[in-house]
Design a protein around this motif. Structure first.
Motif, PDB file in Angstrom:
ATOM      1  N   ILE A 292       1.101  -1.524  -0.370  1.00 38.87           N
ATOM      2  CA  ILE A 292       0.241  -0.068  -0.516  1.00 38.87           C
ATOM      3  C   ILE A 292       0.890   1.230  -0.072  1.00 38.87           C
ATOM      4  O   ILE A 292       1.807   1.247   0.727  1.00 38.87           O
ATOM      5  CB  ILE A 292      -0.634  -0.223   1.026  1.00 38.87           C
ATOM      6  CG1 ILE A 292      -1.643  -1.213   1.112  1.00 38.87           C
ATOM      7  CG2 ILE A 292      -2.294   1.573   1.222  1.00 38.87           C
ATOM      8  CD1 ILE A 292      -2.371  -1.683   2.711  1.00 38.87           C
ATOM      9  N   ILE A 374      -7.250   3.048  -2.072  1.00 43.06           N
ATOM     10  CA  ILE A 374      -6.466   2.633  -1.892  1.00 43.06           C
ATOM     11  C   ILE A 374      -5.321   2.431  -3.008  1.00 43.06           C
ATOM     12  O   ILE A 374      -5.562   1.675  -3.825  1.00 43.06           O
ATOM     13  CB  ILE A 374      -6.344   0.711  -1.085  1.00 43.06           C
ATOM     14  CG1 ILE A 374      -7.613   0.919  -0.321  1.00 43.06           C
ATOM     15  CG2 ILE A 374      -5.263   0.299  -1.148  1.00 43.06           C
ATOM     16  CD1 ILE A 374      -7.198  -0.355   0.167  1.00 43.06           C
ATOM     17  N   LEU A 376      -2.472   1.540  -4.575  1.00 42.01           N
ATOM     18  CA  LEU A 376      -0.548   0.661  -4.519  1.00 42.01           C
ATOM     19  C   LEU A 376       0.327   1.636  -5.292  1.00 42.01           C
ATOM     20  O   LEU A 376       0.776   1.532  -5.698  1.00 42.01           O
ATOM     21  CB  LEU A 376      -1.795  -0.959  -5.515  1.00 42.01           C
ATOM     22  CG  LEU A 376      -2.795  -1.719  -4.680  1.00 42.01           C
ATOM     23  CD1 LEU A 376      -2.744  -3.116  -5.634  1.00 42.01           C
ATOM     24  CD2 LEU A 376      -2.692  -2.083  -3.133  1.00 42.01           C
TER      25      LEU A 376
END
Length: 455
Positions: A292, A374, A376
């Motif tokens: 992440i 989110i 990455l």
């Protein structure tokens, strides 16, 4: 408008037979969840320190501290059980007001029931009426009352405890008016205390003070007649805006317990959508913290107001950090009590991911919603919009979910057999002969009688 008297008359005159079966079942769900939360937190340092400070000053030791062998007088037992039940911030929530209704009410009347046996249907009836009183009063002053800094579980909870205890004591209408007035003048609890040991003690204060109000009123100790609606009464003094119709309209037709919810996560309710969204994305994509780059949350403004602690230093503070909660959701795939220990809050891996979480308040996002994005390290962005968080009215916890939560909370304190027996007692609370048995059965090693009341 005779708000206080109208409510008092309803509490005194209402018949148990008029409560819908669905509401009775919801009451049992609430009590099961409350007992589990209280037993689960019974060894927490908050509880240990409070007992160390107060136990030596107890009067006759007639009532049980749930999950422990300690006995206290009924006032201190009400205080302690209200405290333990809220220590994990895992207790039930009336979403319309963010009141945690069971703690103040159940803690008061269970202590009273240990002093003198109370049949299950009388106990359940008093509990339902107490929750109705506190939540309707909360409805009348929310959100302005909460927005200026009052902790509504404490301030409204004292009324629920007084109403329920007064019902069990057999108060007449005038005495119930006085009980509500005595409760009104004791109404307090500040949101500034969130993240400290005082916050979980708020339901305990409400339980103790509400019980005190009912006991005084039973001996014809007087109060003002309009403790709730008077020009210098509870609502006028503590809420810039109020709507008394929320208290008086459709009494006995609608029930606030029907709006009760139960937490799958051990933290502030407004964080639950973010936790839910993070866990969903984590599990679907088998994410690791090292994958992440950043986590972006679009949340209701109340999320940052209540849980905006960027750098929590303790487990209790972690419960009020949407940043910490999102981080543990991604790393552990859970946000139970274990994720809010001091050690987890200070875990370098958790801190590193916590620092990658950004939250933005967005108008139009509801309290049980969130948009999670989110990013990455690969550059890919994963998104999830949570319409209703798990545990909400739209996605409620089932009876079996509540039993599993109970067992998880009491594991290591009660044996499996003891937990199973206590669960059955909670489900059957409306039928048992002596509801004090629920408290006694919460103590490890106790033999459960579980006698049913005669029809």
């Amino acid at each position: 408008m005779e708000v206080t008297r109208t409510l008092a008359r309803f509490i005194v005159q209402h018949r148990y037979a008029d409560i819908p079966e669905k509401v009775r079942h919801e009451a049992a769900r609430s009590i099961l969840n409350w007992v589990g939360c209280a037993v689960g937190a019974s060894r927490h340092e908050t509880v240990e320190r409070a007992l160390a400070a107060l136990s030596e000053f107890s009067g006759p030791r007639e009532a049980t501290v749930l999950g422990r062998g300690d006995k206290l007088d009924i006032m201190l037992a009400a205080l302690m059980n209200g405290t333990t039940s809220h220590t994990f911030d895992f207790d039930d929530t009336h979403l319309k007001t963010i009141i945690h209704p069971s703690g103040p009410v159940a803690s008061a009347i269970l202590a009273l029931a240990e002093r003198k046996p109370v049949k299950g249907n009388d106990f359940l009836h008093a509990f339902i009426l107490g929750v109705e009183a506190e939540c309707r009063i909360g409805n009348a002053v929310y959100p302005s009352h909460y927005d200026i800094g009052w902790h509504i579980t404490a301030t409204a909870g004292v009324f629920g405890a007084a109403a329920a205890a007064g019902r069990l004591l057999g108060l007449n209408e005038q005495q119930m008016v006085w009980a509500l007035g005595i409760a009104a003048t004791q109404s307090s609890g500040l949101r500034e205390m969130f993240g400290s040991m005082v916050k979980p003690m708020h339901p305990g204060y409400a339980a103790r003070n509400g019980l005190l109000a009912a006991l005084l009123a039973a001996k014809n100790f007087t109060s003002a007649e309009q403790g709730i609606e008077g020009r210098r009464g509870f609502a006028s003094v503590l809420a810039p805006e109020r709507n008394y119709a929320e208290i008086t309209e459709r009494l006995g037709e609608t029930w606030e317990l029907a709006l009760n919810t139960y937490k799958p996560f051990a933290c502030g309710i407004v964080e639950h959508p973010a936790i839910d969204g993070c866990i969903q994305l984590r599990n679907e994509h088998q994410l690791k913290a090292g994958d992440i780059e950043s986590i972006s949350l679009k949340v209701h403004p109340l999320v940052l107001e209540l849980t905006g602690k960027r750098t929590p230093q303790s487990g209790l503070e972690g419960k009020f950090s949407v940043y910490h909660s999102s981080a543990v959701a991604m790393i552990h795939g859970a946000a139970g009590e274990a994720q809010y220990s001091d050690d987890v809050v200070r875990d370098p891996k958790v801190i590193a991911l916590r620092d990658k979480v950004a939250a933005t308040a967005v108008q139009g996002v509801h309290e049980d919603q969130v948009h999670v994005a989110i990013r990455l390290k690969s550059g890919k962005v994963l998104e999830r919009f949570v319409e209703h968080a798990v545990g909400s009215l739209d996605r409620p916890m089932s009876d079996s979910d509540l039993e599993a939560k109970f067992r998880g909370l009491t594991d290591g304190i009660l044996s499996k057999a003891e937990a199973d027996k206590l669960i059955r007692l909670c489900w059957d609370v409306g039928q048992i002969k002596d509801t004090g048995e629920v408290a006694r059965a919460s103590v490890p090693g106790h033999k459960v009688a579980g006698k049913r009341a005669k029809a």
